[in-house]
Structure formats: C-alpha cells, structure tokens
Design a protein around this motif. Structure first.
Motif, PDB file in Angstrom:
ATOM      1  N   ASP A 138      16.607  45.713  38.906  1.00 10.13           N
ATOM      2  CA  ASP A 138      16.091  46.310  37.859  1.00 10.13           C
ATOM      3  C   ASP A 138      16.783  47.396  37.197  1.00 10.13           C
ATOM      4  O   ASP A 138      17.769  47.752  37.677  1.00 10.13           O
ATOM      5  N   LYS A 139      16.418  47.973  36.117  1.00 11.09           N
ATOM      6  CA  LYS A 139      17.192  49.161  35.307  1.00 11.09           C
ATOM      7  C   LYS A 139      16.575  50.436  36.006  1.00 11.09           C
ATOM      8  O   LYS A 139      15.702  50.522  36.307  1.00 11.09           O
ATOM      9  N   VAL A 140      17.522  51.276  36.393  1.00 16.36           N
ATOM     10  CA  VAL A 140      17.241  52.294  36.883  1.00 16.36           C
ATOM     11  C   VAL A 140      16.480  53.333  35.813  1.00 16.36           C
ATOM     12  O   VAL A 140      17.023  53.732  34.900  1.00 16.36           O
ATOM     13  N   PRO A 141      15.367  53.813  36.201  1.00 12.37           N
ATOM     14  CA  PRO A 141      14.617  54.612  35.528  1.00 12.37           C
ATOM     15  C   PRO A 141      15.071  56.186  35.670  1.00 12.37           C
ATOM     16  O   PRO A 141      14.483  57.110  36.323  1.00 12.37           O
ATOM     17  N   ASP A 142      16.197  56.423  34.958  1.00 15.09           N
ATOM     18  CA  ASP A 142      16.787  57.921  35.123  1.00 15.09           C
ATOM     19  C   ASP A 142      16.029  58.910  34.429  1.00 15.09           C
ATOM     20  O   ASP A 142      16.353  60.090  34.860  1.00 15.09           O
TER      21      ASP A 142
ATOM     22  N   THR B  91       7.469  56.704  44.148  1.00 15.99           N
ATOM     23  CA  THR B  91       8.667  56.654  45.350  1.00 15.99           C
ATOM     24  C   THR B  91       9.378  55.257  45.318  1.00 15.99           C
ATOM     25  O   THR B  91       8.995  54.594  44.308  1.00 15.99           O
ATOM     26  N   MET B  92      10.278  55.115  46.087  1.00 18.71           N
ATOM     27  CA  MET B  92      11.138  53.996  46.138  1.00 18.71           C
ATOM     28  C   MET B  92      10.124  52.608  46.272  1.00 18.71           C
ATOM     29  O   MET B  92      10.348  51.706  45.498  1.00 18.71           O
ATOM     30  N   GLY B  93       9.040  52.791  46.821  1.00 15.28           N
ATOM     31  CA  GLY B  93       8.013  51.665  47.035  1.00 15.28           C
ATOM     32  C   GLY B  93       7.565  51.424  45.748  1.00 15.28           C
ATOM     33  O   GLY B  93       7.573  50.189  45.359  1.00 15.28           O
ATOM     34  N   ASP B  94       7.238  52.450  44.911  1.00 15.70           N
ATOM     35  CA  ASP B  94       6.524  52.117  43.355  1.00 15.70           C
ATOM     36  C   ASP B  94       7.717  51.267  42.576  1.00 15.70           C
ATOM     37  O   ASP B  94       7.407  50.514  41.988  1.00 15.70           O
ATOM     38  N   HIS B  95       9.079  51.969  42.812  1.00 19.47           N
ATOM     39  CA  HIS B  95      10.097  51.256  41.696  1.00 19.47           C
ATOM     40  C   HIS B  95      10.269  50.062  42.200  1.00 19.47           C
ATOM     41  O   HIS B  95      10.662  49.063  41.485  1.00 19.47           O
ATOM     42  N   LEU B  96      10.529  49.878  43.478  1.00 15.32           N
ATOM     43  CA  LEU B  96      10.990  48.335  44.053  1.00 15.32           C
ATOM     44  C   LEU B  96       9.848  47.178  43.836  1.00 15.32           C
ATOM     45  O   LEU B  96      10.016  46.197  43.368  1.00 15.32           O
ATOM     46  N   ARG B  97       8.644  47.635  43.986  1.00 17.86           N
ATOM     47  CA  ARG B  97       7.583  46.520  43.823  1.00 17.86           C
ATOM     48  C   ARG B  97       7.360  46.301  42.357  1.00 17.86           C
ATOM     49  O   ARG B  97       7.352  44.899  42.004  1.00 17.86           O
ATOM     50  N   LYS B  98       7.748  47.217  41.235  1.00 13.14           N
ATOM     51  CA  LYS B  98       7.999  46.852  39.936  1.00 13.14           C
ATOM     52  C   LYS B  98       8.982  45.891  39.916  1.00 13.14           C
ATOM     53  O   LYS B  98       8.824  44.958  38.775  1.00 13.14           O
TER      54      LYS B  98
END
Length: 552
Positions: A385-389, A80-87
């Motif tokens: 960060d770069k978007v993990p598309d 989720t966005m939480g995982d991506h943002l914490r990274k």
C-alpha cells in the motif's frame, strides 16, 4: 509476503555479539544480521515502555499520540499498524506484550463495545490477539498489577505449578534455604528460577508464535513481543550461571557526571534504582542474569528461525528484531532507562527482507539515523500500500534495505514525560512541566527540560561515552542554538491533520466552484465559462412579478 515483527523488552543495543559484545555470543541474532541489515543508529521515541511502544505501533511521535507514560490510554481513533495493514489486506496479530492501556472512557462515549470486533481492536492497540501477556504479574495488597488475566499463569497452572500466581512464585523466583527467593530482589538474581526451562516465559511465547504461524492465513504480520530480558532479573538453569563476575564490564560512568549535574539528571542519579545499580554487588549479580536472559532469547530465536526454514517460510517472511528501549545497568550512575544516554534510547534493529531487491545489502550495517516509528511505514509498503504520510510520521526503511538512497534524517527525536514519577515531585514541578526532549544529529546530542532548566549537551565524536556535559560551560552556544533550531522545526511539524492527505487536499481544490459556489467574481471572466454557464441565459421572472401578472 509476511512479516515476523519481534520485539524484546529492555534489550540494550550493545548486548549482542553482532554489535560487538565481548562475552555474550548471540548466533541467531547474528544469523538474521548476516541475512539482512543491522541498523547501527536506531532510536526509540521515548525511553519508557508504554510510550515507546505506542510510538512504534502508531508510527507517530509520543506528543502526537499522547500516550506518554505507562498506563496513559491510547485515545480512541488513533490508528495503529494493524489498521493500516488490514486496509492493505494483511492481517496483524499480537503474540505477547503491548503495554497498551485502552481508552475505556472514549470507547464508552462512542458506544464501542469491547466484545465487538472494532471494540476489541481498540482495546488491543489495533491488533487481533492470538495471545496477549504483558508479562508483569506482580501481586500486592491491592491485587494484581495488570488488570487482565494472565494466559501464561494459566499455562503454568495447567503444568502443575501450584500457586495463585506461579509467574511470581516459580517463573520469577528461586529457592534459598527451602524458602522463596523472589526475583524482585537483586540479591537473588544469581539463583536459578524455580521452573523447568521449557516452561519459562520466553520458550512459552515462542511456542505460541509457532502455533500461530502454523495456522495463519497469508499474508500476515505477527508481532511477537517478549517480556524478557526485562526485570525481574532471574532466569532458569542452565542460563543462570552461564556468565559470572568476570563477564561484568566496568560501569561506563565518570565522576564529572555528578559535578554540577543537571537537576533532572541529579534527581535520577539519587533515586533508589540508581543507588542500587551504583553498588558493585548488584551489578555483579544482575548483569550475568541479564546476559543469561538474552542468551535464552537468542536460543528461542534460533528455534523460530529453524521452524521458518523447515516450513519454507523463510523465503517469504520479513524478519524484524528490535527493542522498546535499553537498560542503564549502572552506566552513568543510573539503572533502568528514563533518560537519553545511548544505553537507554538507542536500540538494536535488524531487518531481513527475503526479496531479491535486498540481495546487495545482505550482511551489511546501515549507519543512517533511523527511528522506531519508521517500522510502521515500512510494513505498509511491504503490504503493497501507499504510505499515508499525513498520519505516519516515520519513513520507510525499504530504500536502505534495497541499496537505494533513503531519505536521511538530519536528526532524531525522543521524548520523556516523567510527570508520574517521584523525580517530578522532588523537583517541585507541575505535571505539565515534567517533560524532556532529545534531539541528536549523529554527533551532538541535546536534552531540553521544560520547567526553566538549562539544557544538556554531549559531543559523541569527542566524547562517545557521554561523560562531559558541554552545556555546563559557555563555549558551545552555537551548537546548542542549532539543535534548538532542529527541535523548533520538529515542533512545527504537521502532526494532527490526519483526516486529509496531501493528495486529498490537492483534489479538493476547485471543487466548490464546480458545484456552483462562485464568490468574489467581478464579471465571471476570472473562471472558465463552463462554471458560469448555469448563471447565464434568459432572465427568469421572480415570484413577485409572476404574482403581479396574475393579478392583472
């Protein structure tokens, strides 16, 4: 930069003054729109609360994440966005509602304890929790609707509201003839909720948001998620009588909608919610209360904005205002949400970016087709960060915010799995077949229903109110085929290869050869000489030859 991500529940796109509502003045929504961009064609990926929110939080379509109805768990491992943002080094906090159901079986299978950091985040849709309150604390003979403890109920008890469930008895009920007048009953929607306004849900959650921001370590994303203006449709004074019957618009509906109605549409038009909202006396009470709830939301938004300005945080905080779906309110002979008319599937979306790159778009309206799943990649880019598309299926909105040419969609998609509903049973469908899909290209909107039904088709250019289902006739097959082509194209999307990005795959090419795996070569000239060097040189004796030599 920080992100204040505010979501309202069941807020219609057209019930804001900046969207043209004739009676409801929302100066604080308008204030954000004047500072940022109002996206006039934003669509959710499902018109039901849980599925819509899971799409927004994961940045993925409902059929990609699988949590397609309220109470369907979001499977363990879905990022989720939480995982991506914490990274990316940004905290991601929940203040309010998610409507997320944890995959407890999956957690147990993997040994994830809910009281561990990882387990707690899995249980809370990837967020760290400041306060979670899903806002529906109904209580029946089998217990509370929501399994979790209500922090809002505990707050009310601390304020002296004497009840086992003050949410139901005070915040969402009025008084008539010295008796409880429950907000569950539409007849009571015109009564003031029996609670001090400052103690009602929307001010309480606003106070929670301010408390969080005061102590937050930057950078942060705060998801402030209000339950209102979602039902029960009841609001405290002075909001309960700010609007009256003279502010209730005529319902947007037409007799032709009921003639040869699509079977799924007909099943919903004949349901109890729809039948209630087909009554003028219900709309005359509910809609003023709904408007009062929105007005209270706007006032509390003003309180938040004033706090940001007073503390200097307006200069480094992106603000996002949106909703998880709309509300029919009697339009199209329906109540609630459920189907794909604009009142249900289209939502408000207003974004303020404080950075200079957004200066040229301030106060503008963007008419591009956008989706709720576009927020997650937008936030990832804001976090640097770069978007993990290969995981996120949405597209960043930053180009639109910065006056650049964004990647414009040819169409938007929404899905609805109605397998748990009475309509599924009435239509005689198996749960696997109770699925609807919408594809909309900005003019033509097609609804496909599994189960052998015909489609529905609307031309919003000639019929903006979506009264006339063109698929009842035979003259629009070309448009139907074209939209089905879009749906097929979307259905072939690469949605599940989430463990390897495009760059990862490109980098993998040739790695086996460099580790000495060289199949299918005729003489070695097919590859660079360095790859075969280990296999060229003096012939080494085998163990058998060595043994024979030793025997002699």
């Amino acid at each position: 930069m920080n992100i204040l991500f505010i979501m309202y529940d069941q807020l219609r796109f057209d019930y804001l003054s900046c969207a043209g509502h004739p009676h409801l003045h929302t100066p604080n929504f308008d204030r954000v729109a004047a500072m940022g961009v109002r996206f006039a064609n934003a669509y959710v990926q499902s018109p039901i609360c849980g599925a819509s929110r899971m799409s927004t939080y994961t940045g993925r379509y409902a059929s990609s994440h699988g949590a397609q109805w309220n109470g369907f768990p979001l499977r363990v491992g879905e990022q989720t966005m939480g995982d991506h943002l914490r990274k990316a080094g940004m905290g991601c906090w929940l203040i309010g509602k998610t409507h997320m159901k944890a995959d407890k079986e999956g957690m147990a299978r993997l040994g994830l304890s809910p009281d561990s950091v990882i387990g707690a985040r899995q249980e809370e849709c990837g967020f760290d929790v400041w306060v979670r309150d899903d806002g529906l604390w109904g209580q029946g003979p089998d217990g509370f609707y929501d399994e979790k403890r209500s922090p809002y109920n505990e707050y009310l008890k601390s304020k002296g509201y004497d009840s086992d469930n003050p949410w139901a008895d005070f915040a969402n009920a009025g008084i008539q003839n010295n008796e409880l007048a429950s907000g569950w009953m539409f007849d009571n929607a015109d009564k003031p909720a029996n609670i001090r306004e400052e103690d009602s849900e929307t001010p309480w959650l606003t106070s929670q948001a301010i408390s969080f921001i005061k102590q937050a370590e930057e950078p942060w994303c705060a998801h402030v998620s209000y339950i209102k203006p979602h039902w029960p449709y009841i609001v405290p004074a002075p909001y309960h009588n700010m609007y009256g019957k003279n502010h209730v618009p005529q319902p947007i509906r037409h007799a032709s909608e009921r003639e040869e109605a699509h079977p799924v549409y007909g099943a919903y038009m004949n349901g109890p919610i729809a039948r209630a909202f087909q009554q003028d006396e219900v709309r005359d009470k509910v809609i003023p209360a709904y408007m009062g709830l929105i007005k209270q939301c706007d006032d509390q938004l003003g309180r938040l904005l004033d706090f940001l300005e007073a503390t200097g945080r307006m200069d480094d905080t992106m603000i996002v205002l949106t909703s998880d779906h709309g509300d029919y309110l009697g339009d199209h002979w329906l109540g609630e949400k459920d189907l794909f008319h604009e009142q249900s599937v289209k939502v408000p979306l207003i974004v303020y970016d404080p950075r200079p790159e957004a200066d040229e778009t301030r106060g503008t309206q963007c008419n591009a087709l956008v989706e709720a799943i576009d927020l997650a990649p937008t936030f990832v880019e804001v976090a640097g960060d770069k978007v993990p598309d290969h995981i996120l299926e949405g597209r960043s909105l930053l180009p639109f915010l910065h006056g650049e040419d964004g990647h414009r969609r040819d169409y938007v998609i929404s899905e609805f799995d109605y397998s748990p509903t009475p309509q599924c049973a009435k239509l005689g469908l198996e749960p696997r077949d109770a699925r609807l899909f919408m594809v909309f290209d900005g003019r033509y909107k097609l609804m496909h229903a599994e189960g052998g039904f015909r489609p529905m088709l609307f031309d919003l250019e000639t019929d903006p109110e979506e009264f006339h289902d063109l698929a009842k006739g035979t003259g629009h097959q070309a448009e139907i085929d074209r939209l089905y082509g879009y749906l097929a194209q979307w259905g072939r999307r690469l949605a599940q290869r989430v463990t390897r990005s495009e760059d990862d795959i490109k980098a993998m090419r040739g790695k086996s050869k460099r580790k000495g795996i060289l199949p299918f070569l005729k003489d070695g000239t097919e590859v660079p000489a360095e790859l075969t060097r280990a296999y060229r040189g003096p012939v080494r004796q085998t163990h058998i030859e060595e043994a024979e030599d030793a025997a002699e």
